[in-house]
Design a protein around this motif. Structure first.
Motif, PDB file in Angstrom:
ATOM      1  N   GLU A   1       0.847  -1.188   0.000  1.00 46.53           N
ATOM      2  CA  GLU A   1       0.000   0.000   0.000  1.00 46.53           C
ATOM      3  C   GLU A   1       0.879   1.232   0.000  1.00 46.53           C
ATOM      4  N   GLY A   2       0.413   2.270  -0.701  1.00 45.11           N
ATOM      5  CA  GLY A   2       1.186   3.499  -0.758  1.00 45.11           C
ATOM      6  C   GLY A   2       0.465   4.571  -1.549  1.00 45.11           C
ATOM      7  N   VAL A   3       1.224   5.599  -1.911  1.00 47.37           N
ATOM      8  CA  VAL A   3       0.711   6.697  -2.723  1.00 47.37           C
ATOM      9  C   VAL A   3       1.698   6.978  -3.847  1.00 47.37           C
ATOM     10  N   MET A   4       1.166   7.483  -4.973  1.00 44.26           N
ATOM     11  CA  MET A   4       2.024   7.862  -6.096  1.00 44.26           C
ATOM     12  C   MET A   4       1.573   9.211  -6.625  1.00 44.26           C
ATOM     13  N   LEU A   5       2.525   9.992  -7.094  1.00 43.16           N
ATOM     14  CA  LEU A   5       2.253  11.324  -7.610  1.00 43.16           C
ATOM     15  C   LEU A   5       1.929  11.220  -9.097  1.00 43.16           C
ATOM     16  N   ILE A   6       0.677  11.480  -9.436  1.00 41.61           N
ATOM     17  CA  ILE A   6       0.203  11.410 -10.818  1.00 41.61           C
ATOM     18  C   ILE A   6       0.307  12.794 -11.452  1.00 41.61           C
ATOM     19  N   SER A   7       0.732  12.844 -12.708  1.00 37.03           N
ATOM     20  CA  SER A   7       0.916  14.073 -13.495  1.00 37.03           C
ATOM     21  C   SER A   7       1.638  15.148 -12.681  1.00 37.03           C
ATOM     22  N   ALA A   8       2.889  14.862 -12.378  1.00 39.67           N
ATOM     23  CA  ALA A   8       3.696  15.731 -11.523  1.00 39.67           C
ATOM     24  C   ALA A   8       3.916  17.116 -12.125  1.00 39.67           C
ATOM     25  N   ASP A   9       3.877  17.244 -13.457  1.00 38.78           N
ATOM     26  CA  ASP A   9       4.164  18.537 -14.073  1.00 38.78           C
ATOM     27  C   ASP A   9       2.930  19.410 -14.283  1.00 38.78           C
TER      28      ASP A   9
ATOM     29  N   ARG B   1       2.807 -11.636  -5.835  1.00 31.60           N
ATOM     30  CA  ARG B   1       3.494 -12.840  -5.375  1.00 31.60           C
ATOM     31  C   ARG B   1       4.976 -12.600  -5.552  1.00 31.60           C
ATOM     32  N   ALA B   2       5.754 -12.868  -4.507  1.00 24.61           N
ATOM     33  CA  ALA B   2       7.193 -12.654  -4.575  1.00 24.61           C
ATOM     34  C   ALA B   2       7.887 -13.544  -3.555  1.00 24.61           C
ATOM     35  N   LEU B   3       9.204 -13.669  -3.711  1.00 22.06           N
ATOM     36  CA  LEU B   3       9.981 -14.484  -2.781  1.00 22.06           C
ATOM     37  C   LEU B   3      10.214 -13.772  -1.454  1.00 22.06           C
ATOM     38  N   ASN B   4      10.381 -12.438  -1.513  1.00 20.55           N
ATOM     39  CA  ASN B   4      10.584 -11.660  -0.290  1.00 20.55           C
ATOM     40  C   ASN B   4      10.095 -10.226  -0.516  1.00 20.55           C
ATOM     41  N   GLU B   5      10.159  -9.415   0.541  1.00 11.05           N
ATOM     42  CA  GLU B   5       9.651  -8.038   0.453  1.00 11.05           C
ATOM     43  C   GLU B   5      10.420  -7.207  -0.568  1.00 11.05           C
ATOM     44  N   LYS B   6      11.711  -7.436  -0.664  1.00 12.97           N
ATOM     45  CA  LYS B   6      12.548  -6.672  -1.604  1.00 12.97           C
ATOM     46  C   LYS B   6      12.101  -6.920  -3.051  1.00 12.97           C
ATOM     47  N   HIS B   7      11.811  -8.161  -3.386  1.00 11.64           N
ATOM     48  CA  HIS B   7      11.350  -8.478  -4.739  1.00 11.64           C
ATOM     49  C   HIS B   7       9.962  -7.897  -5.001  1.00 11.64           C
ATOM     50  N   ALA B   8       9.095  -7.937  -3.997  1.00 15.32           N
ATOM     51  CA  ALA B   8       7.754  -7.360  -4.144  1.00 15.32           C
ATOM     52  C   ALA B   8       7.839  -5.859  -4.388  1.00 15.32           C
ATOM     53  N   LEU B   9       8.703  -5.181  -3.650  1.00 14.28           N
ATOM     54  CA  LEU B   9       8.876  -3.738  -3.802  1.00 14.28           C
ATOM     55  C   LEU B   9       9.415  -3.394  -5.192  1.00 14.28           C
ATOM     56  N   GLU B  10      10.387  -4.141  -5.664  1.00 15.09           N
ATOM     57  CA  GLU B  10      10.946  -3.906  -6.996  1.00 15.09           C
ATOM     58  C   GLU B  10       9.885  -4.108  -8.081  1.00 15.09           C
ATOM     59  N   TYR B  11       9.041  -5.118  -7.921  1.00 17.95           N
ATOM     60  CA  TYR B  11       7.974  -5.380  -8.878  1.00 17.95           C
ATOM     61  C   TYR B  11       6.967  -4.229  -8.903  1.00 17.95           C
ATOM     62  N   ILE B  12       6.621  -3.704  -7.734  1.00 17.82           N
ATOM     63  CA  ILE B  12       5.674  -2.588  -7.649  1.00 17.82           C
ATOM     64  C   ILE B  12       6.233  -1.360  -8.359  1.00 17.82           C
ATOM     65  N   TYR B  13       7.498  -1.032  -8.096  1.00 20.23           N
ATOM     66  CA  TYR B  13       8.120   0.108  -8.779  1.00 20.23           C
ATOM     67  C   TYR B  13       8.095  -0.086 -10.294  1.00 20.23           C
ATOM     68  N   SER B  14       8.375  -1.282 -10.743  1.00 16.46           N
ATOM     69  CA  SER B  14       8.411  -1.573 -12.172  1.00 16.46           C
ATOM     70  C   SER B  14       7.029  -1.451 -12.808  1.00 16.46           C
ATOM     71  N   VAL B  15       6.013  -2.032 -12.180  1.00 13.42           N
ATOM     72  CA  VAL B  15       4.661  -2.026 -12.740  1.00 13.42           C
ATOM     73  C   VAL B  15       4.061  -0.626 -12.744  1.00 13.42           C
ATOM     74  N   LEU B  16       4.169   0.087 -11.628  1.00 11.87           N
ATOM     75  CA  LEU B  16       3.602   1.437 -11.582  1.00 11.87           C
ATOM     76  C   LEU B  16       4.335   2.375 -12.532  1.00 11.87           C
TER      77      LEU B  16
ATOM     78  N   SER C   1       5.767   1.536 -15.390  1.00 12.89           N
ATOM     79  CA  SER C   1       5.436   1.235 -16.788  1.00 12.89           C
ATOM     80  C   SER C   1       3.975   1.550 -17.110  1.00 12.89           C
ATOM     81  N   ARG C   2       3.059   1.287 -16.189  1.00 14.23           N
ATOM     82  CA  ARG C   2       1.637   1.526 -16.468  1.00 14.23           C
ATOM     83  C   ARG C   2       1.254   2.995 -16.385  1.00 14.23           C
ATOM     84  N   HIS C   3       1.824   3.717 -15.413  1.00 22.76           N
ATOM     85  CA  HIS C   3       1.388   5.091 -15.156  1.00 22.76           C
ATOM     86  C   HIS C   3       2.465   6.141 -15.421  1.00 22.76           C
ATOM     87  N   LYS C   4       3.625   5.712 -15.896  1.00 24.00           N
ATOM     88  CA  LYS C   4       4.747   6.623 -16.183  1.00 24.00           C
ATOM     89  C   LYS C   4       5.138   7.435 -14.945  1.00 24.00           C
TER      90      LYS C   4
END
Length: 87
Positions: free
Chosen positions: A10-18, A31-46, A48-51
């Motif tokens: 859970e968190g927040v993201m800044l949409i249309s920063a400019d 689904r991930a092996l550990n918290e570090k992998h889950a966090l990396e996946y979230i950064y990657s998905v958000l 790519s999907r929302h720029k």
């Protein structure tokens, strides 16, 4: 065989920063092996999907959840697979 766990991030993201900056809440189950992998996946998905840049994503909570508490049908279905057939 590795033990894959389910995490709710859970968190927040800044949409249309400019143009008109807006903080948007999100809650994603992965689904991930550990918290570090889950966090990396979230950064990657958000990103790519929302720029959204990684600096504009603030993680508020990461928790491991049991399969019964998973709300995402995709995550539940992947976790209950016993075998996979590839042609």
């Amino acid at each position: 065989m590795t033990n894959v766990k389910i995490y709710r991030v859970e968190g927040v993201m800044l949409i249309s920063a400019d143009k008109l900056p807006t903080w948007q809440r999100f809650s994603v189950e992965v689904r991930a092996l550990n918290e570090k992998h889950a966090l990396e996946y979230i950064y990657s998905v958000l990103g790519s999907r929302h720029k959204v840049k990684r600096a504009n994503i603030k993680i508020l909570k990461i928790e491991e959840i049991p399969l019964e508490k998973a709300e995402s049908k995709y995550v539940r279905d992947l976790s209950t697979l016993t075998r996979m057939v590839i042609k």
